[in-house]
Design a protein around this motif. Structure first.
Motif, PDB file in Angstrom:
ATOM      1  N   HIS A 118       0.840  -1.190   0.000  1.00  0.00           N
ATOM      2  CA  HIS A 118       0.000   0.000   0.000  1.00  0.00           C
ATOM      3  C   HIS A 118       0.877   1.242   0.000  1.00  0.00           C
ATOM      4  N   SER A 119       0.335   2.333  -0.505  1.00  0.00           N
ATOM      5  CA  SER A 119       1.014   3.614  -0.424  1.00  0.00           C
ATOM      6  C   SER A 119       1.121   4.035   1.035  1.00  0.00           C
ATOM      7  N   SER A 120       2.105   4.891   1.317  1.00  0.00           N
ATOM      8  CA  SER A 120       2.334   5.346   2.699  1.00  0.00           C
ATOM      9  C   SER A 120       1.917   6.801   2.859  1.00  0.00           C
ATOM     10  N   ALA A 121       0.680   7.104   2.466  1.00  0.00           N
ATOM     11  CA  ALA A 121       0.182   8.489   2.543  1.00  0.00           C
ATOM     12  C   ALA A 121      -1.109   8.531   3.329  1.00  0.00           C
ATOM     13  N   THR A 122      -1.384   9.713   3.869  1.00  0.00           N
ATOM     14  CA  THR A 122      -2.642   9.957   4.554  1.00  0.00           C
ATOM     15  C   THR A 122      -3.090  11.371   4.220  1.00  0.00           C
ATOM     16  N   GLY A 123      -4.366  11.658   4.283  1.00  0.00           N
ATOM     17  CA  GLY A 123      -4.870  12.974   3.911  1.00  0.00           C
ATOM     18  C   GLY A 123      -4.526  14.042   4.931  1.00  0.00           C
ATOM     19  N   ILE A 193       6.976  15.841  -5.903  1.00  0.00           N
ATOM     20  CA  ILE A 193       7.905  16.150  -4.822  1.00  0.00           C
ATOM     21  C   ILE A 193       9.342  15.912  -5.279  1.00  0.00           C
ATOM     22  N   VAL A 194       9.534  14.891  -6.089  1.00  0.00           N
ATOM     23  CA  VAL A 194      10.864  14.631  -6.635  1.00  0.00           C
ATOM     24  C   VAL A 194      11.241  15.686  -7.666  1.00  0.00           C
ATOM     25  N   ALA A 195      10.342  15.926  -8.649  1.00  0.00           N
ATOM     26  CA  ALA A 195      10.778  16.555  -9.890  1.00  0.00           C
ATOM     27  C   ALA A 195       9.908  17.690 -10.402  1.00  0.00           C
ATOM     28  N   GLY A 196       8.880  18.114  -9.660  1.00  0.00           N
ATOM     29  CA  GLY A 196       8.005  19.159 -10.152  1.00  0.00           C
ATOM     30  C   GLY A 196       8.741  20.475 -10.406  1.00  0.00           C
ATOM     31  N   SER A 197       8.428  21.124 -11.518  1.00  0.00           N
ATOM     32  CA  SER A 197       9.105  22.373 -11.887  1.00  0.00           C
ATOM     33  C   SER A 197       8.477  23.604 -11.260  1.00  0.00           C
ATOM     34  N   GLY A 198       7.228  23.490 -10.784  1.00  0.00           N
ATOM     35  CA  GLY A 198       6.522  24.646 -10.252  1.00  0.00           C
ATOM     36  C   GLY A 198       5.941  25.555 -11.319  1.00  0.00           C
ATOM     37  N   ALA A 199       5.890  25.075 -12.558  1.00  0.00           N
ATOM     38  CA  ALA A 199       5.446  25.913 -13.679  1.00  0.00           C
ATOM     39  C   ALA A 199       4.051  26.476 -13.478  1.00  0.00           C
ATOM     40  N   GLY A 393       2.311  11.950   5.123  1.00  0.00           N
ATOM     41  CA  GLY A 393       2.740  10.578   5.310  1.00  0.00           C
ATOM     42  C   GLY A 393       4.187  10.386   4.907  1.00  0.00           C
ATOM     43  N   THR A 394       4.745   9.259   5.294  1.00  0.00           N
ATOM     44  CA  THR A 394       6.129   8.986   4.927  1.00  0.00           C
ATOM     45  C   THR A 394       6.277   8.812   3.415  1.00  0.00           C
ATOM     46  N   SER A 395       5.170   8.596   2.711  1.00  0.00           N
ATOM     47  CA  SER A 395       5.194   8.608   1.245  1.00  0.00           C
ATOM     48  C   SER A 395       5.728   9.921   0.712  1.00  0.00           C
ATOM     49  N   MET A 396       5.468  11.011   1.415  1.00  0.00           N
ATOM     50  CA  MET A 396       5.904  12.336   0.976  1.00  0.00           C
ATOM     51  C   MET A 396       7.349  12.613   1.396  1.00  0.00           C
ATOM     52  N   ALA A 397       7.815  11.934   2.431  1.00  0.00           N
ATOM     53  CA  ALA A 397       9.186  12.136   2.906  1.00  0.00           C
ATOM     54  C   ALA A 397      10.203  11.473   1.980  1.00  0.00           C
ATOM     55  N   ALA A 398       9.900  10.248   1.550  1.00  0.00           N
ATOM     56  CA  ALA A 398      10.855   9.500   0.722  1.00  0.00           C
ATOM     57  C   ALA A 398      11.236  10.242  -0.553  1.00  0.00           C
ATOM     58  N   PRO A 399      10.287  10.797  -1.323  1.00  0.00           N
ATOM     59  CA  PRO A 399      10.686  11.464  -2.569  1.00  0.00           C
ATOM     60  C   PRO A 399      11.512  12.724  -2.354  1.00  0.00           C
TER      61      PRO A 399
END
Length: 472
Positions: A118-123, A193-199, A393-399
């Motif tokens: 499962h993904s490691s995210a929460t709202g 989170i890894v690679a977004g340009s913010g465009a 969630g830790t899903s957001m920390a890893a990237p």
């Protein structure tokens, strides 16, 4: 613990990381001959005891043993779904008697459940940024150009911040589709989170920019539209990376997913596949998991690190709540972030922690998360199409750590995976009043890590100075 003891401990970690290479024993090798019972992980063992059929991943000592195992499965009416060469395994459907018979064979190393991942995210209901990941870009002019990060997740939907031209390859292990998509929405958020340009947010004073906005993404879809998947699909994705990493210059792999630990790391096929990539020099980053709260009393508990983050060579990343500020002084580890030590092996994990609470990143319209949770939408321009959403969630920390690893390799492409990890841990900043099994080496310090990486002289002989001065 005194400051001196802490410094000595961290220095020992770094010296070990710089001086040692990962073990290079064959992926199929097994020195000991475990008993029949210990070859079964705890889930398969229970199924056998209850006479239930199982979908399992069986590892073998060599190719002859694997062929013999496949023959046994077919002869007994079972089904071989897939073979995995990197870890010498088969994914099979068998009854309890066949699983027991396989465990009795001397050529069988382990029989593991094909566990749901499962993904490691929460709202979360509001947004914040303060990862510090923009510092290396702004101050050191690093963005990860020419490097690819493999995001093994629910897919990626092309976005203004991550257009199709930067998705170098998309492979769908769930539905077999060829064009990039994300029907869950988690993988797109992680990739941002890894690679977004913010465009799509450049008009903001603080745009939503990823850690390494110049890297390319290789998107490998293993999670379905509900955020669930199978270990066997993740194994297939890891094996794909092993076969194709040179073609796409994949230097980093991100796994914001996992399953509970059911056996020691040495027999866990998911861990072993991740370890095999690390031996190839690829930096493998995984979310530590969101099992930090002990359900029995509602307080933070130990032993919640998930697989494959429990792997010795995998960088396990826990979460930080930055309280919506850029300053680090108020940062803390939220209760849900999994703590160590690891089950069975008692390894010190997580290795690092990173900003992961209320993180804004890319949204995937029409995906499950986007449609099911409109309260997570972030729209800095009222009336415009929603481009972002917030998750925790830790899903957001890893990237964030995976993106920082790409920046390190941009600064010094010759660094080994072990050295990248050592740099990340040495430069991490420890959180106050937080123990080792909660934060590992500390909170990732992207700017410090990239600066140190640029000063290292790879290939330096033992006993020689391996850091160059700023003047060369």
């Amino acid at each position: 613990m005194t400051k001196l003891a802490t410094s000595l401990r961290r220095a020992a970690w770094v010296l070990a990381g710089f001086a040692c290479l990962a073990a290079s024993s064959p992926a199929w090798a097994q020195e000991t001959s475990p008993s029949q019972q210990t070859k079964l992980d705890e889930v398969v063992r229970q199924a056998v005891a209850e006479g239930r059929s199982v979908r399992a991943i069986v590892r073998f000592t060599d190719e002859a043993a694997r062929k013999r195992g496949a023959g046994m499965v077919s002869h007994r009416g079972g089904h071989v779904r897939r073979a995995f060469n990197a870890v010498g395994a088969l994914c099979i459907d068998v009854d309890a008697a066949t699983a027991d018979a396989l465990a009795a064979d001397s050529g069988t190393v382990s029989v593991s459940i094909d566990a749901q991942v499962h993904s490691s995210a929460t709202g979360a209901m509001w947004a914040s940024q303060s990862s510090g990941a923009d510092a290396p870009r702004q101050n050191l002019q690093r963005g990860g150009r020419s490097i690819s990060v493999a995001v093994i997740d629910s897919g990626v939907r092309p976005h203004a911040d991550l257009p199709a031209a930067r998705i170098r390859k998309f492979v769908d292990f769930v539905n077999g589709r060829t064009a990039p998509y994300d029907d869950f929405g988690h993988g797109t958020h992680v990739a941002g989170i890894v690679a977004g340009s913010g465009a799509a947010s450049l008009f903001l004073e603080d745009p939503y920019v990823g850690a390494a906005p110049d890297v390319d993404v290789v998107a490998l879809k293993v999670l379905d539209r509900t955020g669930a998947g199978r270990t066997s699909d993740v194994l297939a994705a890891l094996e794909w990376v092993a076969a194709n990493h040179t073609t796409y210059n994949i230097r980093v792999v991100n796994l914001s997913l996992g399953h509970p630990v059911f056996e020691p790391a040495a027999s866990d096929p998911l861990v072993q596949a991740a370890e095999a990539l690390a031996r190839r020099g690829i930096v493998v980053v995984a979310s530590a998991g969101n099992l930090g709260i002990d359900w029995r009393d509602g307080f933070p508990g130990s032993g919640g690190i998930t697989s494959p983050a429990n792997g010795p060579s995998v960088i396990a990343v826990g979460a930080v709540d930055n309280k919506g500020t850029h300053a680090r002084g108020d940062d803390s580890v939220p209760g849900y972030s999994s703590r160590g030590p690891t089950r069975f092996d008692l390894l010190v994990k997580p290795d690092l922690v990173a900003s992961a609470h209320h993180v804004v990143s890319l949204a995937a319209p029409e995906s499950y998360l986007f449609e099911k949770f409109p309260g997570l939408h972030v729209n800095p321009q009222p009336g415009a199409v929603t481009q972002y959403m917030t998750l925790s969630g830790t899903s957001m920390a890893a990237p964030l750590v995976a993106g920082t690893a790409a920046l390190i390799l941009d600064a010094n492409p010759r660094l080994t995976a072990a050295t990248v990890r050592a740099v990340l841990e040495f430069t991490a900043q420890q959180l106050p009043d937080t123990n080792l099994l909660t934060q590992g080496a500390g909170s990732v310090n992207a700017q410090g890590a990239v600066r140190l990486a640029g000063l290292i002289k790879p290939g330096t002989e033992v006993g020689q100075i391996w850091l160059q001065s700023r003047n060369g």
